[in-house]
Structures are given as C-alpha cells and as structure tokens.
Write a protein that holds these residues in place. Structure first.
Motif, PDB file in Angstrom:
ATOM      1  N   ARG A  32      35.575  36.438  36.962  1.00 48.22           N
ATOM      2  CA  ARG A  32      36.781  36.286  37.983  1.00 48.22           C
ATOM      3  C   ARG A  32      36.374  36.340  39.353  1.00 48.22           C
ATOM      4  O   ARG A  32      35.395  37.288  40.239  1.00 48.22           O
ATOM      5  CB  ARG A  32      37.735  38.177  37.289  1.00 48.22           C
ATOM      6  CG  ARG A  32      37.863  38.030  36.210  1.00 48.22           C
ATOM      7  CD  ARG A  32      38.777  37.067  35.489  1.00 48.22           C
ATOM      8  NE  ARG A  32      39.164  36.928  34.027  1.00 48.22           N
ATOM      9  CZ  ARG A  32      39.847  35.908  33.666  1.00 48.22           C
ATOM     10  NH1 ARG A  32      40.054  35.015  34.085  1.00 48.22           N
ATOM     11  NH2 ARG A  32      40.378  35.912  32.386  1.00 48.22           N
ATOM     12  N   GLN A  33      37.413  35.880  40.646  1.00 51.81           N
ATOM     13  CA  GLN A  33      37.005  36.155  41.718  1.00 51.81           C
ATOM     14  C   GLN A  33      37.638  37.726  41.599  1.00 51.81           C
ATOM     15  O   GLN A  33      39.023  38.083  41.907  1.00 51.81           O
ATOM     16  CB  GLN A  33      37.633  35.295  42.713  1.00 51.81           C
ATOM     17  CG  GLN A  33      37.418  34.351  42.612  1.00 51.81           C
ATOM     18  CD  GLN A  33      37.985  32.844  43.854  1.00 51.81           C
ATOM     19  OE1 GLN A  33      38.605  33.430  43.664  1.00 51.81           O
ATOM     20  NE2 GLN A  33      36.990  32.544  44.302  1.00 51.81           N
ATOM     21  N   VAL A  34      36.999  38.582  42.766  1.00 52.46           N
ATOM     22  CA  VAL A  34      37.206  40.158  42.840  1.00 52.46           C
ATOM     23  C   VAL A  34      37.026  40.123  43.903  1.00 52.46           C
ATOM     24  O   VAL A  34      36.172  39.963  44.313  1.00 52.46           O
ATOM     25  CB  VAL A  34      36.486  41.106  41.712  1.00 52.46           C
ATOM     26  CG1 VAL A  34      37.278  41.063  40.247  1.00 52.46           C
ATOM     27  CG2 VAL A  34      35.270  41.317  41.812  1.00 52.46           C
ATOM     28  N   HIS A  35      37.881  41.339  44.734  1.00 55.92           N
ATOM     29  CA  HIS A  35      37.402  42.551  45.898  1.00 55.92           C
ATOM     30  C   HIS A  35      35.832  42.801  45.899  1.00 55.92           C
ATOM     31  O   HIS A  35      35.652  43.994  44.869  1.00 55.92           O
ATOM     32  CB  HIS A  35      38.781  43.378  46.809  1.00 55.92           C
ATOM     33  CG  HIS A  35      38.842  43.566  47.675  1.00 55.92           C
ATOM     34  ND1 HIS A  35      38.843  45.136  48.875  1.00 55.92           N
ATOM     35  CD2 HIS A  35      36.883  43.184  48.562  1.00 55.92           C
ATOM     36  CE1 HIS A  35      38.860  45.136  49.429  1.00 55.92           C
ATOM     37  NE2 HIS A  35      37.705  44.252  49.376  1.00 55.92           N
ATOM     38  N   SER A  37      34.510  44.992  47.624  1.00 57.94           N
ATOM     39  CA  SER A  37      34.239  46.785  47.025  1.00 57.94           C
ATOM     40  C   SER A  37      34.851  48.112  46.777  1.00 57.94           C
ATOM     41  O   SER A  37      34.703  48.371  46.451  1.00 57.94           O
ATOM     42  CB  SER A  37      35.447  47.084  48.922  1.00 57.94           C
ATOM     43  OG  SER A  37      36.323  46.556  48.884  1.00 57.94           O
ATOM     44  N   GLY A  40      38.595  44.759  41.990  1.00 55.74           N
ATOM     45  CA  GLY A  40      40.110  43.691  41.982  1.00 55.74           C
ATOM     46  C   GLY A  40      40.477  43.055  42.048  1.00 55.74           C
ATOM     47  O   GLY A  40      39.450  42.236  42.890  1.00 55.74           O
ATOM     48  N   ARG A  41      41.402  42.413  41.159  1.00 55.38           N
ATOM     49  CA  ARG A  41      41.337  40.478  40.719  1.00 55.38           C
ATOM     50  C   ARG A  41      42.353  39.831  42.208  1.00 55.38           C
ATOM     51  O   ARG A  41      42.707  40.778  42.472  1.00 55.38           O
ATOM     52  CB  ARG A  41      42.104  40.886  39.878  1.00 55.38           C
ATOM     53  CG  ARG A  41      41.476  41.091  38.331  1.00 55.38           C
ATOM     54  CD  ARG A  41      40.552  39.802  38.180  1.00 55.38           C
ATOM     55  NE  ARG A  41      41.223  39.206  37.254  1.00 55.38           N
ATOM     56  CZ  ARG A  41      41.906  38.721  36.869  1.00 55.38           C
ATOM     57  NH1 ARG A  41      41.802  39.390  36.011  1.00 55.38           N
ATOM     58  NH2 ARG A  41      42.505  37.344  36.630  1.00 55.38           N
ATOM     59  N   ILE A  42      41.603  38.892  42.389  1.00 59.76           N
ATOM     60  CA  ILE A  42      41.853  38.022  43.893  1.00 59.76           C
ATOM     61  C   ILE A  42      43.311  37.357  43.601  1.00 59.76           C
ATOM     62  O   ILE A  42      43.435  36.463  41.877  1.00 59.76           O
ATOM     63  CB  ILE A  42      41.567  37.137  44.476  1.00 59.76           C
ATOM     64  CG1 ILE A  42      39.757  38.239  44.021  1.00 59.76           C
ATOM     65  CG2 ILE A  42      41.997  36.298  45.277  1.00 59.76           C
ATOM     66  CD1 ILE A  42      40.211  39.094  45.756  1.00 59.76           C
ATOM     67  N   LYS A  43      44.508  37.384  44.354  1.00 60.02           N
ATOM     68  CA  LYS A  43      45.825  36.857  43.643  1.00 60.02           C
ATOM     69  C   LYS A  43      46.469  35.929  44.634  1.00 60.02           C
ATOM     70  O   LYS A  43      45.535  35.762  45.460  1.00 60.02           O
ATOM     71  CB  LYS A  43      46.780  37.815  43.160  1.00 60.02           C
ATOM     72  CG  LYS A  43      47.126  39.292  42.821  1.00 60.02           C
ATOM     73  CD  LYS A  43      48.216  39.507  42.269  1.00 60.02           C
ATOM     74  CE  LYS A  43      48.462  41.289  41.588  1.00 60.02           C
ATOM     75  NZ  LYS A  43      49.529  41.940  41.635  1.00 60.02           N
ATOM     76  N   TYR A  44      46.413  35.433  43.667  1.00 62.08           N
ATOM     77  CA  TYR A  44      46.443  33.094  44.889  1.00 62.08           C
ATOM     78  C   TYR A  44      48.662  33.452  44.828  1.00 62.08           C
ATOM     79  O   TYR A  44      49.027  33.426  43.778  1.00 62.08           O
ATOM     80  CB  TYR A  44      46.176  32.213  44.516  1.00 62.08           C
ATOM     81  CG  TYR A  44      44.739  32.620  44.425  1.00 62.08           C
ATOM     82  CD1 TYR A  44      43.785  32.459  45.560  1.00 62.08           C
ATOM     83  CD2 TYR A  44      43.840  32.789  43.776  1.00 62.08           C
ATOM     84  CE1 TYR A  44      42.479  31.688  46.123  1.00 62.08           C
ATOM     85  CE2 TYR A  44      42.712  32.421  42.957  1.00 62.08           C
ATOM     86  CZ  TYR A  44      41.808  32.750  44.990  1.00 62.08           C
ATOM     87  OH  TYR A  44      40.955  32.698  44.913  1.00 62.08           O
ATOM     88  N   GLN A  45      48.532  32.974  46.161  1.00 60.82           N
ATOM     89  CA  GLN A  45      50.626  32.699  46.017  1.00 60.82           C
ATOM     90  C   GLN A  45      50.854  31.146  46.256  1.00 60.82           C
ATOM     91  O   GLN A  45      50.250  30.197  46.378  1.00 60.82           O
ATOM     92  CB  GLN A  45      50.554  33.355  47.506  1.00 60.82           C
ATOM     93  CG  GLN A  45      50.730  34.513  47.678  1.00 60.82           C
ATOM     94  CD  GLN A  45      51.316  35.299  48.448  1.00 60.82           C
ATOM     95  OE1 GLN A  45      50.749  34.902  49.636  1.00 60.82           O
ATOM     96  NE2 GLN A  45      52.001  36.427  49.221  1.00 60.82           N
ATOM     97  N   THR A 229      39.583  50.300  37.996  1.00 60.96           N
ATOM     98  CA  THR A 229      40.704  49.366  38.316  1.00 60.96           C
ATOM     99  C   THR A 229      41.699  50.260  37.583  1.00 60.96           C
ATOM    100  O   THR A 229      41.102  49.955  36.648  1.00 60.96           O
ATOM    101  CB  THR A 229      41.013  47.759  39.212  1.00 60.96           C
ATOM    102  OG1 THR A 229      40.676  47.008  37.431  1.00 60.96           O
ATOM    103  CG2 THR A 229      39.288  47.544  39.590  1.00 60.96           C
TER     104      THR A 229
END
Length: 320
Positions: A32-35, A37, A40-45, A229
């Motif tokens: 998963r692509q996460v932050h 630090s 947190g999961r990265i969301k795409y708009q 998280t």
C-alpha cells in the motif's frame, strides 16, 4: 472453490453440462502507498485535467482516445449497442494438434467440472482428447464477450484456456546482429545444454521474494514496528490481512510461553495483580466480576488473611 460460470460443452449432437472454476490465483506480494510518518493510506482524487475540479462517479463517462488525441465520449446507450452475448455454450469449432498453438496465445485457465448428468460424456470427451493428442478450439462467452479458447486435459480434468486475439500479440521491432558464430562455440553451447538437461518439476521453484517479505514483516511486528491507524482493522487488503494474521500468531506464541501479550500490557493499571488475574481466568465462569471474587475465596489461607487485613485498614482510613 466456487463456480464462476455454468453452461455446457457442445460438440456435434453431444452436450456436456459443466461448471467453470478459476484454475489459478495470484500470490504476488502487494504493498500500500502510505504516509511514511504515520502509516496513513494515500487517497487519490478524480480530478478533471481541464478544469481541475474533482469529479463524482455519476459524472464519469467512457471515452475513446483517437490516435491524434481527440476524445470520443460513449454513453450508456452507445455501449448497449455493442455486440455482446450471454450464451451458456462452449461450442467446439475443431480439434487441432497440440503443437499448432503457440503458448504465447494462452491467457487464463479454468477447470471444467461436469454436472452429474454429464459425467459420462465428459469422460468420453476427455479420453478422446487424450487419445488424439489434440486440443479442442472453442468459442465461449465470458463476461458478455465472446472469446476463443481451447480445451485440453490436465490430471484427468478438462481445462479451458482462453486465448488472446492474434492482433494482441506484439511483433518484435528490433533486429539481432549475432556476428560470426563458430562451430566450436555451437558445440560448447550444446554441451552446456546437455549438462543442464532435466525434467521440469514446478515444485523445484519457490517464490523466495514473497517468503522474504513475510519474514521481514514478521520481524518488524515482533519488534513492535507497527503503525496503528484508525483504519487498520477496516481495510481488506492482502498486506493488512497478512499483518493482522502475523500479529495474532505472535500474540498466541507469547501466550503459549506465558509471556504478556500486547492486550495484557494495555490493561495493566500499575498494581501487582497479574498472578491473581491468571488464577481467576482458569477458574472463572462466564462473567468476569464474579470470577475474581470466587478466585479470591479459593486462594490459599495466608493470602486471604492478608487481603482481609488490608481491607480492614482501608475501611478504617475511610471511616476516619
């Protein structure tokens, strides 16, 4: 396994009712692509490239981009006009020698299981394919699109393998300049082939990358390197499920050794009552509160007397 399609194989006047099962599954490791630090999961708009506005699903349409970059918008009505089929027939077109089909054409594999009423014709078709050393070229409608496939036998089961269309196979656009090849070099290459010759066994090969990833994740979990998280327990991703399973395995292993698990550490209130709680857990009925009282009554005489003395002192302090 769960059947994903039901229909019938038809060749000539014979019809064999069958069920279709996926014969393969991917065990590829996914991340998963996460932050970095906080995990947190990265969301795409869904943002329009022209006006920069975020687009709702209801406003998204299918578009076909032409070679010169123009966009043709296709509505639901346009899509409904395209040829589609819901036929439940696997129609045998011809039986061809197995060496005439390039393996590059094969796409996805499915197992065919006969219904009870079709067991005998299924066995006859299977034996005919084996005896003739041929594959059956068929047409079948999967996901409302007709595709070409072949039927072949693997371990006494008929396998359906969908095929790519010929124009989906790319042709190499490069040339190979080998230079001069000497006879001695060819002879040496042939000797190397003979040295490494053998029979193929899929069990000889292992996915060492996936094993290494799991071992790395397990090591980090045991070391407490986990980002907790709010959505950790809500995601259904493979990696999250793997982490949860590994974490439970670690906690179970600690419990088996008599060590405190993370759950025990979180509930510790600073008092030295762990032995008493373990005794209560062994003798307790369904409700926890009565269980602790029962455990206290059944404790050795000396500890009970000590607790009564402590209780009297506490009561005396409150009274004063």
């Amino acid at each position: 396994m769960r059947a994903i399609w039901k229909g019938a194989v038809s060749f000539g006047l014979v019809s064999v009712p069958v069920k279709l099962y996926s014969a393969t599954e991917s065990h590829d490791v996914s991340f998963r692509q996460v932050h970095a630090s906080d995990g947190g999961r990265i969301k795409y708009q869904r943002v329009c490239a022209i006006d920069g506005e975020e687009i709702a699903y209801a406003d998204i349409a299918k578009g076909y981009e032409t070679e010169d970059g123009e966009m043709v918008i296709l509505s639901d009505d346009d899509m409904a006009q395209l040829p589609s089929t819901s036929s439940r027939e696997i129609a045998v077109e011809k039986f061809v020698p197995t060496d005439q089909i390039d393996p590059m054409l094969f796409e996805k594999s499915y197992y065919l299981e006969p219904e009870k009423s079709g067991a005998k014709p299924y066995a006859l078709l299977r034996q005919a394919l084996i005896d003739a050393d041929r594959m059956a070229v068929v047409t079948v409608a999967l996901r409302q699109r007709t595709t070409v496939a072949v039927l072949r036998v693997r371990d006494d089961v008929i396998v359906l393998q969908t095929m790519m269309w010929p124009d989906e196979i790319r042709q190499p656009d490069f040339t190979i300049d080998t230079g001069e090849i000497k006879d001695s070099e060819v002879k040496m290459a042939n000797m190397l082939v003979e040295t490494l010759a053998g029979d193929f066994d899929a069990g000889d090969f292992e996915d060492d990358y996936a094993d290494a990833v799991q071992e790395l994740v397990r090591t980090k979990i045991e070391g407490g390197e986990i980002k907790r998280t709010p959505t950790s327990t809500k995601s259904s991703g493979e990696v999250v499920d793997l982490l949860a399973a590994l974490q439970r395995s670690v906690q179970n292993a600690k419990s088996a050794r008599g060590e405190a698990t993370d759950a025990d550490d979180d509930s510790d209130d600073g008092t030295d009552e762990k032995p008493a709680r373990k005794t209560a857990a062994k003798k307790a009925p369904a409700k926890k509160a009565p269980a602790r009282k029962t455990a206290a009554k059944k404790a050795p005489a000396k500890k009970t007397a000590a607790k009564k003395t402590t209780t009297r002192k506490t009561a005396a302090k409150k009274a004063s």
